[in-house]
Design an enzyme around this catalytic site. Sequence first.
Site, PDB file in Angstrom:
ATOM      1  N   SER A 176      -4.047  25.392 -29.745  1.00 37.04           N
ATOM      2  CA  SER A 176      -3.879  26.116 -30.959  1.00 37.04           C
ATOM      3  C   SER A 176      -5.131  25.999 -31.709  1.00 37.04           C
ATOM      4  CB  SER A 176      -2.725  25.833 -31.751  1.00 37.04           C
ATOM      5  OG  SER A 176      -2.706  26.379 -33.164  1.00 37.04           O
ATOM      6  N   TYR A 189       2.423  19.295 -36.435  1.00 33.42           N
ATOM      7  CA  TYR A 189       2.111  20.283 -35.225  1.00 33.42           C
ATOM      8  C   TYR A 189       0.613  20.168 -34.895  1.00 33.42           C
ATOM      9  CZ  TYR A 189       1.569  24.909 -33.333  1.00 33.42           C
ATOM     10  OH  TYR A 189       1.248  26.097 -32.354  1.00 33.42           O
TER      11      TYR A 189
END
Length: 284
Positions: A176, A189
């Site tokens: 990401s 995350y």
Amino acid sequence: MAQKQRPAQTQKKQPGLQSEMTPQPKSGERSRLGNGKLHGKVALITGGDSGIGRAVAVAFAREGADVAIVYLNEHQDAQETQRLVEKEGRRCLTIAGDVGTVLCCEESVNQTVAELHRLDILVNNAAEQHPQESIEGITPEQLERTFRTNIFSLFYMTKAALPYLHEGSTIINTTSVTAYKGSGHLLDYSSTKGAIVSFTRSLSQGLAEKKIRVNAVAPGPVWTPLIPSTFPAERVESFGSDVPLHRAGEPAEVAPCYVFLACEDASYMTGQVLHPNGGTIING
């Protein structure tokens, strides 16, 4: 000022349902023609029921691959992915299970090989995220759950797949943009996504002698079920408007990165990360 991109909406449960989103994410079912770049290949995709995983499954099928998708419990979404893959004339195996467990990963690989007879491409894509205002809000249970789904599963799935992978096989991991620029409200995350970058680089070195390539894709804001199932409705409404292109990406705009990394066009690439992120410069 954040620009409204779509109707305000939210979902109560992760990982969320694509069937309940407005507008529907674009999975690429009516776009590009395939060129047979993955003809005869078999791909296993975690989180393949919706979002980026679905778009990758459709794109792989269009290029000639049969596909197995692993998902948690979103059966309706998984059936739609299967329909779209079969519409491209390829087989699609659907497997429900929690990739944060060793047993699910081993059974998923074994079932894929048993029913589709080989394994050439592994896409580690499944993930979850749970925003917290600060580190104090992250419970031990949340921390372990996020790491199990987002990074432990890559170890479990890769270990299970390796006996069936061969020279020319590929592994593609979904990291990401948060791995590079961080996220104050997604600390656990973004930490797992940073770990995926290191996992990708290290695994690529470990498998280079076997001629198995390992790369990753680091999407920016993409319109997937994880968004309405994570954020409040007012944030979902303007999600993605803060990047240079001023909008969230569609899954179908990210899927070509996976096709490129999976096929021979990327035969001289391993240990690398592609960045479909709407123009965010991360120098990584």
